[in-house]
Design an enzyme around this catalytic site. Structure first.
Site, PDB file in Angstrom:
ATOM      1  CB  SER A 299      -2.828 -24.355  -0.392  1.00 49.54           C
ATOM      2  OG  SER A 299      -1.492 -24.215   0.012  1.00 49.54           O
TER       3      SER A 299
ATOM      4  CG  ASP B 144      -2.274 -16.206   1.257  1.00 50.33           C
ATOM      5  OD1 ASP B 144      -1.137 -16.311   1.751  1.00 50.33           O
ATOM      6  OD2 ASP B 144      -2.792 -17.090   0.554  1.00 50.33           O
TER       7      ASP B 144
ATOM      8  CG  HIS C  91      -2.158 -19.929   2.596  1.00 45.90           C
ATOM      9  ND1 HIS C  91      -2.467 -19.687   1.268  1.00 45.90           N
ATOM     10  CD2 HIS C  91      -1.890 -21.263   2.685  1.00 45.90           C
ATOM     11  CE1 HIS C  91      -2.386 -20.816   0.583  1.00 45.90           C
ATOM     12  NE2 HIS C  91      -2.046 -21.790   1.421  1.00 45.90           N
TER      13      HIS C  91
END
EC number: 2.3.1.31
Length: 379
Positions: A165, A329, A359
Site C-alpha cells: 500500500s 482488492d 486490500h
C-alpha cells in the site's frame, strides 16, 4: 447499575515527547530536508526499530515500509510506548520469512507519521507542535528522509526493500530515486501512481476530518476539547470499507444485528459495530494531522512525475523485482500491479495473493506473503 469504565479517547493517539520510547531508536537529519513542493523542513528525525544484526560487510540489511496507519512496530507486543502490537506478526524472526539469523531488518516510522517521526503532532524548532504549519510532503520526500538510515548504519545498499500500500509506494520511490541502493524489491498491493478512484475515496475522509469542529485548522494538540476524533473516526470507517472485501463482509457479518441490538429499533448491524470498533481503535494510536498529511502524500503519488512519465520512471529500477496484488482488492486492483510488473525491467510476472480480505490481504495472508519474501531473497 452499570458504569462505563472505558477511558475517553485522546485528542491524538500520537507518540509525544516524554512518552516511553519502547523499542524505538531515532536518526536525525543533519541538514534541513529539501521538499519536492519547495522550501525545506528543519529538525527532521525518524523513529525506527531493528531486528537481527548487521553482518561484517553490511550487506544483509532489509528495509520494511509500513502503510498509512502503520508505524515502525512491525512485530512485537503492545506495551509502554507501543499502543498496539505489531502489524505484520509472523514475518520477522528466527526462521521466518525475514530471518533474523540472516538479515538485519530496519523499519522506520514514515516522515509525517505520528509514532516518533517528525510530523504534525511533533515539536517544531520553536517548541510548539507543528500542527497546521507542517508542510505538504510527498512520497518522494519521505524516501529522501529515509536515506539517512543508510548513513546511520554505514550501509551502501539494501538487500531488499519491501512494502505494501503506501509502503509499496515508498518502496517503488526508493528503487526509482536510488536504483543503485536497492538490490531487491517487493511491491505489495500498490500502484505506480494513484488513480482518480483512489483520490476520490480519500476525499470524503479528508473532508470528515477537516469538518470536525475540534480540528481547529490542524492546531488542536494543546487546545481544550476532544480533538478531531469524530472526524477521523468517520474517515477510518470509510477507509476500512475500501480495505476489506465484499465477500468477507457478507460471509462474516451478513445482515446480522449486533448482539443485543435491533436495527429495526435504531440499533446497529454487526458490520456497523465492526466499523465503530476500528474507528475507536485507531483514535488510541493515530493522529488526525498525520492522517491528512499522509493521505495527501498518497494522493500525489506518481513515480513518473518529473521523470518523463510512469513508463520511463519504471525503467530506472534495476532491482530484482517481485510485484504482488490481492485477488479481491478493489482499492488497488491487480491491473495496477500488472502495470508495475510490465514496466520494471526484469520483474517477474504478477503474483496473486488469494484472499477474501480485500486490500488488507497483504497484511492478513501471512503464509502467502512469507512465501513471496523467501522466494525473492533466495534470488
Amino acid at each position: 447499575m452499570s458504569h462505563d469504565t472505558t477511558p475517553p479517547l485522546p485528542a491524538t493517539g500520537a507518540w509525544r515527547e516524554g512518552d516511553p520510547p519502547g523499542d524505538r531508536r531515532w536518526v536525525e537529519l543533519s541538514e534541513p530536508l529539501p521538499l519536492e513542493t519547495g522550501g525545506e523542513l528543519p529538525g527532521v528525525r525518524l523513529a525506527y526499530e531493528t531486528w537481527g544484526s548487521l553482518n561484517e560487510d553490511r550487506s544483509n540489511a532489509v528495509l520494511v515500509l509500513h502503510a498509512l496507519t502503520g508505524d515502525s512496530h512491525v512485530v512485537g507486543p503492545e506495551g509502554p510506548g507501543h499502543p498496539s502490537p505489531g502489524w505484520w506478526e509472523g514475518i520477522i524472526g528466527p526462521g521466518l520469512a525475514l530471518d533474523t539469523d540472516r538479515y538485519f531488518v530496519v523499519a522506520p516510522n514514515v516522515l509525517g507519521g505520528c509514532q516518533g517521526s517528525t510530523g504534525p503532532s511533533s515539536t517544531a524548532p520553536d517548541g510548539r507542535p507543528w500542527g497546521s504549519r507542517f508542510p505538504r510532503i510527498t512520497i518522494r520526500d519521505t524516501v529522501r528522509a529515509e536515506f539517512a538510515l543508510l548513513r546511520e548504519f554505514g550501509i551502501h545498499s539494501w538487500a531488499a526493500v519491501l512494502g505494501g500500500s503506501m509502503g509499496g509506494m515508498r518502496a517503488l520511490e526508493w528503487a526509482a530515486t536510488y536504483p543503485e541502493r536497492v538490490r531487491r524489491l517487493l511491491l505489495l498491493a500498490s500502484p505506480a501512481a494513484s488513480s482518480a478512484q483512489q483520490i476520490a475515496w480519500a476525499a470524503p475522509q479528508l473532508h470528515a476530518i477537516r469538518s470536525d469542529p475540534y480540528w481547529h485548522g490542524g492546531d488542536y494538540y494543546d487546545r481544550p476539547g476532544p480533538g478531531p476524533v469524530t472526524g477521523m473516526g468517520i474517515a477510518r470507517r470509510i477507509a476500512h470499507i475500501t480495505y476489506r472485501g465484499a465477500t468477507e463482509f457478507d460471509e462474516r457479518f451478513g445482515r446480522n444485528p449486533q448482539d443485543g441490538e435491533d436495527p429495526m429499533a435504531g440499533g446497529r448491524f454487526a458490520v456497523e459495530s465492526y466499523l465503530d470498533h476500528h474507528a475507536v481503535k485507531l483514535a488510541r494510536r493515530f493522529d488526525a494531522g498525520s492522517y491528512v498529511v499522509l493521505t495527501q502524500a498518497m494522493n500525489t503519488h506518481d513515480v513518473g512525475r518529473g521523470r518523463g512519465g510512469v513508463a520511463q520512471a519504471l525503467r530506472r529500477v534495476t532491482a530484482r523485482t517481485m510485484v504482488a496484488g490481492v485477488s479481491s482488492d478493489f482499492l488497488y486492483p491487480l491491473a495496477q500491479q500488472q502495470e508495475l510488473a510490465d514496466g520494471i525491467p526484469g520483474a517477474d510476472e504478477v503474483r496473486v495473493i488469494e484472499s477474501a480480505s480485500g486490500h488488507d490481504g497483504f497484511l492478513t495472508e501471512i503464509n502467502q506473503v512469507s512465501v513471496l519474501i523467501k522466494e525473492l531473497l533466495a534470488q
